[in-house]
Write a protein that holds these residues in place. Structure first.
Motif, mmCIF file in Angstrom:
data_model
loop_
_atom_site.group_PDB
_atom_site.id
_atom_site.type_symbol
_atom_site.label_atom_id
_atom_site.label_comp_id
_atom_site.label_asym_id
_atom_site.label_seq_id
_atom_site.Cartn_x
_atom_site.Cartn_y
_atom_site.Cartn_z
ATOM 1 N N HIS A 649 2.254 -6.180 -10.618
ATOM 2 C CA HIS A 649 3.219 -6.646 -9.615
ATOM 3 C C HIS A 649 2.888 -8.041 -9.097
ATOM 4 O O HIS A 649 3.241 -8.388 -7.971
ATOM 5 C CB HIS A 649 3.306 -5.659 -8.453
ATOM 6 N N GLY A 970 1.243 -0.290 -11.244
ATOM 7 C CA GLY A 970 2.425 0.564 -11.247
ATOM 8 C C GLY A 970 3.028 0.628 -12.626
ATOM 9 O O GLY A 970 2.675 -0.129 -13.533
ATOM 10 N N LEU A 980 3.375 3.945 -8.257
ATOM 11 C CA LEU A 980 2.920 2.734 -7.578
ATOM 12 C C LEU A 980 1.665 3.065 -6.782
ATOM 13 O O LEU A 980 1.630 4.061 -6.054
ATOM 14 C CB LEU A 980 4.000 2.195 -6.628
ATOM 15 N N ALA A 1038 9.676 -0.887 -4.723
ATOM 16 C CA ALA A 1038 8.233 -1.143 -4.697
ATOM 17 C C ALA A 1038 7.899 -2.386 -3.886
ATOM 18 O O ALA A 1038 6.896 -2.415 -3.160
ATOM 19 C CB ALA A 1038 7.714 -1.286 -6.131
ATOM 20 N N TYR A 1041 7.542 -1.546 -0.262
ATOM 21 C CA TYR A 1041 6.343 -0.796 0.081
ATOM 22 C C TYR A 1041 5.098 -1.676 0.050
ATOM 23 O O TYR A 1041 4.149 -1.445 0.811
ATOM 24 C CB TYR A 1041 6.179 0.391 -0.873
#
Length: 1165
Positions: A649, A970, A980, A1038, A1041
């Motif tokens: 990510h 993730g 994730l 995601a 979060y």
């Protein structure tokens, strides 16, 4: 006013107290003339004042401390004239009845009166001329008696010439003047303050061998025997239609006219004849090899000084990409005409008068009336001084063996009467000639024909909400119609130093204050992904790249009418945004010509390049990336397809499109096989070399081909009885159906193999390894239609007790999903043989040993995800270069290896043993943050605006840096579970061991892993969110979060209290409620800093700040009768702090209401 000013100057004293401020714009105030048509008005006022938009500014504001106002005013005017060399006149307009006062009257003289356009009143026009503050320099031929004036200037910069050629080398150079060699000086009040030596002898053969001089016809006069095209291109051209032929011939005719000798008297007539854009916009940047020594004497310098060149990249080039393995042989024109250039051998000027360096050029061109070009060569690390900023840097060929840059200046670049106006259809022939060599010339001409219809304002709401445009402007100060969209920009390189003036005039004539230029990504076929993609603009380096903004993923259905507008929430084609505005048109950039070579397109390397590229006040001309597959983000896999590899990510395809690194970074496709530290160059697998000044190693670690133990399973051997082959390197031929997936290109290759060999319908697939990538690969295979019964997941013995997921609930759910899909799992299995020890290409079977009995599997495709390691070729290159290597490349806390010119970062590295922190490496931290810190450490070498780095105290020199960004992984796991995991940087420890610690904190869990509703949050002892784990069958936001990491639980609407009271049954639903969307906003962190600053500041004289009160309670300096928390809360509510916090919060919501319309504020209801 300052927001839309072209130039604003503030004068401060040594205590940083503001003493004066002045604001200048490029059009008059008081509405005495139209913004786009003031020149005629002022020329009628006084025909003896040759004012033009190029040489004129208007003072709209001046304020100063009365006591020092006269001195401040003169200093500001001197600064303005120095900052804008083309400026000659500053006008001040005031009502005729108004006196200028005792300050301005000392520098401005009245030149007349003009009426106002809107009401009947006359205004007085006052003028300040350059010669009163920072005059043009008088230039003349040098005399021997100038020696004593010039030598102190030379000695201030360099003593090498004196040491090499003796104390009187300058006098000897002046005495040696003849028809080919001239020496000139500029003087102030009879004292020489600058010197230039020029020579007409130029080694043209060397220049033609080393540089692409096509845009300037090889710096030669046209000759009938010139060979300008290859035979193949010539035959193609002859087969084209007559219209294109005539266009090309017309273009060539104009170039030939341009090459004729030009006298100063006829220079003004050239402007209309120059209509050919530089072919350098399409010329490939190359990587070069070889070294030469410095010239040994001044005479030799006159022969080859114009031939030195840098190894790669030119500042006017963008979107550069090199593919070395298949480098074509490019045709090079042959010029047989006489030389049209002279060279500058020696140049020096007093720093006080450096801004007037261009004053030399008129005089030296008059000495060579038969020459049209002036060239100069410089070591590439030389900072760009004022004179060079007006020259064009040339592109070297890949066979260049010279170590310096070549700069070119054309005689016509001295023109001052440049008329900029709106285009008409009558300009079509001229524009055709100008853009005839550009790749998108047809698109430019079509837009010219229809520009009135095609012209539209940019989608400014989308730009504001998706890009950090407010880093450069106060958005509310600009009207919607003042934002402009630049489609194309083609400029003859002869006039490139006027690019900023051209942009300034576009804004003035178009009544705009901001301009935007979009760069769209290309698909893997090399075509633009958007029909509105524009041509490459030669003005790109005069614009600033704008950082994209992180977007909130909105629960649109849940928000209903409170959702943001479609202009904000829509997600069209991603593009990189570049920008300029009135404030930036006269702002210089710091140019860095140092060759910065990054090896490896890892997340660390990309983050490093991103940080440098988005330094808006700097221009890095020589950023180069060496990568096996070039820049990532080619979108080889469709977005709807499952990814073979898990994600950290840091960056995705959209991020790469929004950055458009290819606009700023040269890309060399190849593999590093050696480093020559003495010669400072990298050797590639194609035997090409890439020179460097600063080498950045970010190759990371990769999955390697496993080495079979060669155990014969017919002997029924177990793992105990076979040799450990984990440290052995596989040296045989890699089987064609064996795949190690490290990059998107590897995944695309595997996907192509699956589709071309009917793997989805027949044959077994073996996935070997125990990393999270094995799970994401198995899920991808299942999603492609491969039957689970034909997939075999073979896991070797684990290297530690910590699993790749480190969560029993998630692991159990994944194991059940694998079983339900029919995937067979084998644990503690070691690869023994391929094809029973026979030739392994291709693999038909694979044998494994286990702690009990061996087994053998048929195989059509083999995926290997064994432990990652440093690639052998990379290791060999580092080891052969004598860089300290101890299982990893050894670095210190400032990223240095044992070579000061070589830095490294990422999983390739480890900290030196002197830090006693072997368990901590860059692998424990966020790759994106490591890359950012690496760039921040290097910026201190180039950015003079940064505070100098102070050496740490001796007792802190042995501490490694601890980065705070979250470590994320993730992907989509078997069972179509979206996974994730977000955690703080830490030494890997089993989850059960962590939870057994007395200070572990709280664990909040909702849902079930097997049902695909699992959401786990770990709150540490400080009530901060430390870990987040999600496993869901449904996609989730995601990016939202990730923003929860590091937040206090009370900020999450008293999360712990609500959880304890059983008010939260589903954290997924909880974090889609409208109250929490502000937490996901990209500027929420700015609000937190602002509120903390309020609480830390002393707002009332008789009361300490809230922060000071908290420290006093902690130190027991005060002992309140009530609980400390209640005491602080009462003081906060009774003081001014509550009002300030509320006001700041409401201002934040109001200013960002386009992103956060779901929040109410006073007056909305």
């Amino acid at each position: 006013m300052r927001e839309k000013a072209n130039l604003a100057v503030t004068l401060c004293n040594d205590k940083e107290e503001i003493m004066a401020q002045a604001t200048f714009l490029d059009y008059p105030n008081w509405n005495v003339a139209k913004q786009d048509d003031w020149v005629s008005v002022f020329r009628e006022l006084d025909s003896d004042i040759p004012c033009t938009p190029l040489n004129t500014l208007f003072m709209h504001l001046f304020v100063a401390v009365d006591e020092y106002s006269v001195g401040c005013c003169k200093e500001i005017l001197r600064t303005v004239y120095k900052a804008v060399p083309e400026l000659h006149f500053i006008f001040l307009i005031v009502p005729s009845y108004m006196s200028l006062g005792s300050t301005l009257i000392t520098v401005f003289d009245q030149v007349g009166n003009i009426p106002c356009l809107t009401y009947e009143e006359d205004f007085a026009v006052h003028m300040c001329h350059r010669h009163s503050h920072y005059p043009q320099l008088h230039v003349r031929k040098a005399r021997v008696e100038d020696h004593d004036d010039l030598m102190p200037i030379f000695m201030r910069y360099d003593t090498i010439l004196k040491e090499t050629y003796g104390e009187y080398f300058l006098a000897e150079l002046i005495e040696a003047q003849d028809e080919e060699n001239h020496a000139v000086v500029c003087e102030v009040e009879g004292t020489a303050v600058g010197f230039m030596s020029v020579c007409s002898r130029v080694n043209m053969q060397l220049l033609h061998e080393c540089f692409d001089l096509g845009p300037f016809h090889g710096l030669c006069f046209p000759h009938p025997d010139d060979v300008l095209e290859s035979p193949q291109d010539l035959s193609v051209r002859r087969s084209q239609d007559a219209e294109l032929r005539s266009s090309s011939q017309g273009s060539q005719k104009i170039v030939e006219e341009l090459q004729e000798p030009v006298s100063p008297d006829t220079m003004e007539n050239i402007q209309g004849n120059i209509a050919r854009e530089a072919a350098s916009e399409e010329a490939l940047t190359a990587v070069h090899s070889g070294n030469v020594s410095e010239p040994e004497d001044i005479e030799k310098l006159s022969d080859i000084s114009t031939g030195y060149a840098q190894y790669h990249h030119v500042s006017s080039r963008s979107l550069a990409s090199l593919i070395l393995p298949e480098e074509p042989v490019h045709f090079r024109p042959i010029y047989r005409g006489a030389s049209a250039a002279f060279c500058i051998q020696l140049f020096c000027i007093d720093e006080k008068y450096e801004a007037r360096s261009l004053d030399f050029m008129n005089f030296v061109f008059s000495l060579f009336s038969d020459k049209n070009f002036c060239v100069i060569s410089l070591p590439h690390l030389t900072p760009e001084f004022f004179l060079i900023q007006n020259f064009v840097k040339m592109v070297p060929f890949n066979t260049c063996t010279l170590e310096q840059d070549l700069y070119v200046f054309h005689r016509a670049g001295l023109l001052k009467s440049i008329d900029i106006r709106f285009a008409t259809l009558l300009d079509t022939p001229g524009v055709e000639n100008l853009v005839s060599t550009l790749m998108l010339n047809k698109s430019i001409l079509e837009d010219l024909d229809h520009y009135n219809k095609a012209r539209k304002d940019p989608d400014i709401e989308y730009i504001r909400s998706h890009y950090n445009i407010e880093d450069f402007i106060y958005f509310s100060h600009h009207q919607r119609e003042e934002h402009g969209h630049m489609h194309h920009f083609a400029f003859n390189p002869i006039f490139r130093h006027y690019t900023k003036f051209f942009l300034k005039e576009i804004l003035r004539l178009g009544f705009k204050s901001c301009l935007y230029y979009r760069v769209y990504p290309k698909s893997r076929e090399g075509k633009f992904q958007n029909p509105y993609a524009h041509s490459l603009t030669s003005a790109l380096h005069y614009l600033v790249p704008v950082r994209p903004r992180r977007q909130i993923v909105y629960p649109l259905e849940k928000l209903g009418i409170n959702a943001p507008s479609k202009a904000v929430s829509k997600d069209p084609m991603s593009y990189a945004l570049n920008h300029t505005n009135r404030k930036l048109t006269l702002e210089p950039k710091i140019t860095v010509n140092a060759k910065i070579i990054v090896v490896g397109a890892s997340s660390v390397g990309i983050s490093f390049l991103e940080t440098l590229v988005f330094c808006s006040h700097m221009k890095f001309n020589n950023l180069t990336l060496i990568s096996t597959h070039g820049l990532p983000g080619k979108k080889l896999l469709d977005t709807e397809q499952r990814k073979f590899l898990a994600s950290d990510h840091c960056f995705n395809d959209k991020d790469y499109a929004l950055m458009s690194l290819c606009s700023w970074v040269n890309v060399v496709v190849g593999r590093m096989t050696g480093i020559d530290r003495a010669a400072k160059h990298v050797v590639l697998s194609t035997d090409k070399i890439v020179p460097y000044d600063h080498l950045i190693l970010c190759t990371g670690q990769q999955y390697q081909v496993p080495c079979p133990t060669e155990a014969d399973i017919s002997q029924h051997l177990t793992n105990r009885e076979v040799p450990n082959s984990s440290q052995r390197r596989y040296t045989g031929k890699v089987p064609r159906n064996h795949f190690t997936l490290n990059e998107e290109e590897d995944c695309f290759k595997a996907l192509t193999w699956i589709r071309n060999n009917s793997i989805t319908t027949e044959g077994n697939i073996i996935v070997y390894g125990n990393t999270i990538d094995t799970y994401t690969t198995v899920e991808t295979l299942l999603n492609l239609g491969v039957s689970g019964s034909r997939i075999h997941l073979v896991q070797p013995p684990p290297a530690s007790t910590i699993t790749c997921i480190n969560n029993y609930s998630v692991e159990s759910a994944v194991a059940d999903a694998l079983g339900a899909a029919g995937v067979t799992m084998y644990r503690d299995a070691i690869l023994a043989q391929w094809n029973d020890g026979l030739h392994p290409d291709p693999i038909y079977s694979a044998s494994f040993t286990t702690p009990t009995k061996p087994f053998r599997l048929q195989c059509s495709m083999f995926f290997s995800f064994c432990e990652k390691n440093v690639d052998y070729e990379t290791f060999k290159a580092l080891n052969d270069a004598c860089l300290v290597y101890d299982s990893r490349l050894v670095i210190d806390t400032n990223f240095h290896t044992n070579d000061i010119a070589i830095r490294a970062a990422g999983s390739l590295t480890k900290f030196s043993s002197r830090y006693y922190s072997n368990e901590w490496t860059h692998s424990n931290f966020s790759s994106k943050e490591v890359g950012f810190q690496l760039a921040a450490a290097m910026l201190h070498l180039f950015d003079p605006t940064l505070e100098p780095v102070t050496e740490p105290p001796a007792n802190l020199d042995r501490l490694i840096p601890m980065y705070k960004g979250a470590k994320i992984q993730g992907g989509i796991l078997p069972g179509s579970y979206h996974y994730l995991h977000i955690a703080k940087p830490a030494i890997p420890t089993p989850l059960e061991v962590q939870m057994a610690q007395p200070n572990y904190g709280l664990e909040l869990v909702t849902g079930s892993a097997k049902n695909g509703t699992y959401f786990r949050i770990h709150i540490n002892k400080y009530k901060m969110v430390e870990t987040i784990t999600c496993l869901s069958r449904e996609p989730f936001p995601a990016s939202n979060y990730i923003r929860l990491f590091g937040q206090h639980e009370q900020l999450l609407n008293n999360l712990c209290a609500r959880y304890d009271e059983n008010l939260i049954t589903d954290l997924y639903s909880y974090f889609t409620e409208p109250w929490c969307l502000a937490l996901f906003h990209d500027r929420f962190i700015d609000l937190r800093k602002e509120l903390r600053q309020i609480l830390a500041s002393k707002e009332e004289e008789d009361l300490p700040s809230i922060e000071q009160l908290a420290h006093q309670i902690e130190d027991e300096e005060i002992n309140p009768t009530e609980k400390p928390r209640q005491y602080l809360k009462r003081v906060f509510e009774e003081s001014i702090y509550k009002t300030l916090v509320e006001r700041s919060t409401l201002d934040y919501l109001h200013y960002n209401r386009y992103h956060l319309p779901m929040y109410a504020w006073p007056g909305i209801i």
